[in-house]
Design a protein around this motif. Structure first.
Motif, PDB file in Angstrom:
ATOM      1  N   HIS A  39       0.825  -1.206   0.000  1.00  9.65           N
ATOM      2  CA  HIS A  39       0.000   0.000   0.000  1.00  9.65           C
ATOM      3  C   HIS A  39       0.861   1.258   0.000  1.00  9.65           C
ATOM      4  CE1 HIS A  39      -3.942   1.708   0.087  1.00  9.65           C
ATOM      5  NE2 HIS A  39      -3.604   2.523   1.070  1.00  9.65           N
ATOM      6  N   LYS A  40       2.028   1.186   0.644  1.00  9.76           N
ATOM      7  CA  LYS A  40       2.957   2.323   0.583  1.00  9.76           C
ATOM      8  C   LYS A  40       3.457   2.532  -0.841  1.00  9.76           C
ATOM      9  CE  LYS A  40       4.604   2.617   5.281  1.00  9.76           C
ATOM     10  NZ  LYS A  40       5.764   2.712   6.158  1.00  9.76           N
ATOM     11  N   TYR A  41       3.756   1.435  -1.559  1.00 11.88           N
ATOM     12  CA  TYR A  41       4.164   1.555  -2.963  1.00 11.88           C
ATOM     13  C   TYR A  41       3.038   2.159  -3.801  1.00 11.88           C
ATOM     14  CZ  TYR A  41       8.312  -1.340  -2.133  1.00 11.88           C
ATOM     15  OH  TYR A  41       9.500  -1.834  -1.687  1.00 11.88           O
ATOM     16  N   TYR A  42       1.815   1.742  -3.513  1.00 11.80           N
ATOM     17  CA  TYR A  42       0.646   2.273  -4.218  1.00 11.80           C
ATOM     18  C   TYR A  42       0.535   3.782  -3.976  1.00 11.80           C
ATOM     19  CZ  TYR A  42      -4.322   3.370  -4.759  1.00 11.80           C
ATOM     20  OH  TYR A  42      -5.506   3.963  -5.084  1.00 11.80           O
ATOM     21  N   ARG A  43       0.709   4.199  -2.718  1.00 13.92           N
ATOM     22  CA  ARG A  43       0.621   5.625  -2.409  1.00 13.92           C
ATOM     23  C   ARG A  43       1.751   6.412  -3.061  1.00 13.92           C
ATOM     24  NH1 ARG A  43      -1.137   5.384   3.939  1.00 13.92           N
ATOM     25  NH2 ARG A  43      -3.352   5.038   3.567  1.00 13.92           N
ATOM     26  N   GLN A  44       2.936   5.822  -3.150  1.00  8.14           N
ATOM     27  CA  GLN A  44       4.039   6.500  -3.835  1.00  8.14           C
ATOM     28  C   GLN A  44       3.716   6.684  -5.310  1.00  8.14           C
ATOM     29  OE1 GLN A  44       7.293   3.922  -2.833  1.00  8.14           O
ATOM     30  NE2 GLN A  44       7.816   5.071  -0.986  1.00  8.14           N
ATOM     31  N   THR A  45       3.078   5.692  -5.902  1.00 11.19           N
ATOM     32  CA  THR A  45       2.688   5.790  -7.310  1.00 11.19           C
ATOM     33  C   THR A  45       1.654   6.885  -7.505  1.00 11.19           C
ATOM     34  OG1 THR A  45       3.103   3.427  -7.585  1.00 11.19           O
ATOM     35  CG2 THR A  45       1.755   4.493  -9.256  1.00 11.19           C
ATOM     36  N   ILE A  46       0.660   6.947  -6.626  1.00  9.93           N
ATOM     37  CA  ILE A  46      -0.369   7.984  -6.705  1.00  9.93           C
ATOM     38  C   ILE A  46       0.250   9.366  -6.508  1.00  9.93           C
ATOM     39  CG2 ILE A  46      -2.446   8.885  -5.569  1.00  9.93           C
ATOM     40  CD1 ILE A  46      -2.816   6.376  -7.362  1.00  9.93           C
ATOM     41  N   LEU A  47       1.205   9.456  -5.597  1.00  8.03           N
ATOM     42  CA  LEU A  47       1.885  10.729  -5.367  1.00  8.03           C
ATOM     43  C   LEU A  47       2.673  11.157  -6.603  1.00  8.03           C
ATOM     44  CD1 LEU A  47       2.128  12.780  -3.107  1.00  8.03           C
ATOM     45  CD2 LEU A  47       4.154  11.594  -2.341  1.00  8.03           C
ATOM     46  N   THR A  48       3.319  10.210  -7.250  1.00  7.99           N
ATOM     47  CA  THR A  48       4.046  10.511  -8.485  1.00  7.99           C
ATOM     48  C   THR A  48       3.091  10.987  -9.570  1.00  7.99           C
ATOM     49  OG1 THR A  48       5.709   8.842  -7.944  1.00  7.99           O
ATOM     50  CG2 THR A  48       5.599   9.567 -10.236  1.00  7.99           C
ATOM     51  N   LEU A  49       1.935  10.350  -9.675  1.00  9.56           N
ATOM     52  CA  LEU A  49       0.927  10.779 -10.639  1.00  9.56           C
ATOM     53  C   LEU A  49       0.454  12.198 -10.327  1.00  9.56           C
ATOM     54  CD1 LEU A  49      -1.035  10.111 -12.978  1.00  9.56           C
ATOM     55  CD2 LEU A  49      -2.603   9.262 -11.240  1.00  9.56           C
ATOM     56  N   ALA A  50       0.253  12.492  -9.043  1.00  8.03           N
ATOM     57  CA  ALA A  50      -0.184  13.835  -8.656  1.00  8.03           C
ATOM     58  C   ALA A  50       0.893  14.873  -8.983  1.00  8.03           C
ATOM     59  CB  ALA A  50      -0.510  13.860  -7.164  1.00  8.03           C
ATOM     60  N   LYS A  51       2.159  14.520  -8.739  1.00  7.36           N
ATOM     61  CA  LYS A  51       3.255  15.444  -9.061  1.00  7.36           C
ATOM     62  C   LYS A  51       3.301  15.723 -10.562  1.00  7.36           C
ATOM     63  CE  LYS A  51       6.397  14.205  -5.319  1.00  7.36           C
ATOM     64  NZ  LYS A  51       7.660  13.534  -4.983  1.00  7.36           N
TER      65      LYS A  51
ATOM     66  N   THR B 246     -11.791   1.379   4.118  1.00 11.12           N
ATOM     67  CA  THR B 246     -11.245   1.000   2.814  1.00 11.12           C
ATOM     68  C   THR B 246     -11.022  -0.508   2.756  1.00 11.12           C
ATOM     69  OG1 THR B 246      -8.960   1.310   3.530  1.00 11.12           O
ATOM     70  CG2 THR B 246     -10.080   3.234   2.565  1.00 11.12           C
ATOM     71  N   ILE B 247     -10.910  -1.026   1.565  1.00  7.53           N
ATOM     72  CA  ILE B 247     -10.659  -2.452   1.379  1.00  7.53           C
ATOM     73  C   ILE B 247      -9.338  -2.847   2.021  1.00  7.53           C
ATOM     74  CG2 ILE B 247     -10.188  -4.231  -0.354  1.00  7.53           C
ATOM     75  CD1 ILE B 247     -12.179  -2.746  -2.185  1.00  7.53           C
ATOM     76  N   THR B 248      -8.334  -2.016   1.863  1.00  6.36           N
ATOM     77  CA  THR B 248      -7.024  -2.315   2.441  1.00  6.36           C
ATOM     78  C   THR B 248      -7.105  -2.358   3.970  1.00  6.36           C
ATOM     79  OG1 THR B 248      -6.057  -1.131   0.586  1.00  6.36           O
ATOM     80  CG2 THR B 248      -4.596  -1.661   2.391  1.00  6.36           C
ATOM     81  N   TYR B 249      -7.879  -1.494   4.555  1.00  6.19           N
ATOM     82  CA  TYR B 249      -8.064  -1.489   6.001  1.00  6.19           C
ATOM     83  C   TYR B 249      -8.669  -2.817   6.460  1.00  6.19           C
ATOM     84  CZ  TYR B 249      -9.928  -0.271  10.587  1.00  6.19           C
ATOM     85  OH  TYR B 249     -10.230  -0.263  11.922  1.00  6.19           O
ATOM     86  N   TYR B 250      -9.719  -3.261   5.772  1.00  8.08           N
ATOM     87  CA  TYR B 250     -10.377  -4.509   6.161  1.00  8.08           C
ATOM     88  C   TYR B 250      -9.486  -5.722   5.911  1.00  8.08           C
ATOM     89  CZ  TYR B 250     -14.573  -1.803   6.947  1.00  8.08           C
ATOM     90  OH  TYR B 250     -15.470  -0.891   7.430  1.00  8.08           O
ATOM     91  N   LEU B 251      -8.671  -5.680   4.868  1.00  4.01           N
ATOM     92  CA  LEU B 251      -7.707  -6.763   4.660  1.00  4.01           C
ATOM     93  C   LEU B 251      -6.681  -6.794   5.786  1.00  4.01           C
ATOM     94  CD1 LEU B 251      -7.041  -6.636   0.810  1.00  4.01           C
ATOM     95  CD2 LEU B 251      -8.138  -8.464   2.101  1.00  4.01           C
ATOM     96  N   GLY B 252      -6.261  -5.624   6.242  1.00  3.56           N
ATOM     97  CA  GLY B 252      -5.343  -5.552   7.371  1.00  3.56           C
ATOM     98  C   GLY B 252      -5.958  -6.147   8.627  1.00  3.56           C
ATOM     99  N   ILE B 253      -7.230  -5.832   8.883  1.00  4.72           N
ATOM    100  CA  ILE B 253      -7.944  -6.408  10.029  1.00  4.72           C
ATOM    101  C   ILE B 253      -8.027  -7.923   9.894  1.00  4.72           C
ATOM    102  CG2 ILE B 253     -10.190  -6.536  11.210  1.00  4.72           C
ATOM    103  CD1 ILE B 253      -8.635  -3.973  11.787  1.00  4.72           C
ATOM    104  N   LEU B 254      -8.299  -8.405   8.677  1.00  9.26           N
ATOM    105  CA  LEU B 254      -8.361  -9.853   8.439  1.00  9.26           C
ATOM    106  C   LEU B 254      -7.028 -10.517   8.758  1.00  9.26           C
ATOM    107  CD1 LEU B 254      -9.912 -12.331   7.362  1.00  9.26           C
ATOM    108  CD2 LEU B 254      -9.064 -11.717   5.097  1.00  9.26           C
ATOM    109  N   PHE B 255      -5.937  -9.919   8.312  1.00 10.29           N
ATOM    110  CA  PHE B 255      -4.612 -10.471   8.616  1.00 10.29           C
ATOM    111  C   PHE B 255      -4.341 -10.472  10.120  1.00 10.29           C
ATOM    112  CE2 PHE B 255      -3.272  -9.681   4.119  1.00 10.29           C
ATOM    113  CZ  PHE B 255      -2.887 -10.989   3.849  1.00 10.29           C
ATOM    114  N   ILE B 256      -4.741  -9.414  10.815  1.00  6.82           N
ATOM    115  CA  ILE B 256      -4.544  -9.366  12.263  1.00  6.82           C
ATOM    116  C   ILE B 256      -5.356 -10.466  12.946  1.00  6.82           C
ATOM    117  CG2 ILE B 256      -5.012  -7.979  14.332  1.00  6.82           C
ATOM    118  CD1 ILE B 256      -4.206  -5.514  12.632  1.00  6.82           C
ATOM    119  N   LEU B 257      -6.596 -10.692  12.489  1.00  6.40           N
ATOM    120  CA  LEU B 257      -7.409 -11.766  13.057  1.00  6.40           C
ATOM    121  C   LEU B 257      -6.781 -13.135  12.794  1.00  6.40           C
ATOM    122  CD1 LEU B 257     -11.003 -10.492  12.225  1.00  6.40           C
ATOM    123  CD2 LEU B 257      -9.896 -10.577  14.462  1.00  6.40           C
TER     124      LEU B 257
END
Length: 94
Positions: A11-23, A65-76
């Protein structure tokens, strides 16, 4: 544990990509109507984080977000494994 860490790293890589697109869109002075790629709330917020990109990339997962719920699933799953190992250890020692 590995799955959760992989999810966060991806998800950090995804955010870096979105940030690059915004730049790029900011440098090319593309107006919002011409940016059909920025479809989620987080993607649209990327433009406001151009001055401090690390704050955008390193922020926690957003509730709902979907990523949030996937994170919760992994924690469970991690907690389930810990409980299972504890039960097996208890029965082996008893």
């Amino acid at each position: 544990f590995v799955g959760y860490r992989t999810l966060i790293k991806g998800h950090k890589y995804y955010r870096q990509t979105i940030l690059t697109l915004a730049k790029l869109s900011n440098e090319l002075d593309i107006i919002e109507k011409e940016q059909p790629i920025l479809t989620t709330a987080g993607q649209k917020e990327a433009l406001s984080f151009l001055a401090d990109p690390d704050k955008f990339v390193d922020r926690p997962l957003r509730f709902g977000t979907i990523t949030y719920y996937l994170g919760i699933l992994f924690i469970l799953l991690i907690l389930t494994n810990i409980v299972g190992i504890g039960i097996i250890a208890y029965h082996q020692l008893a």
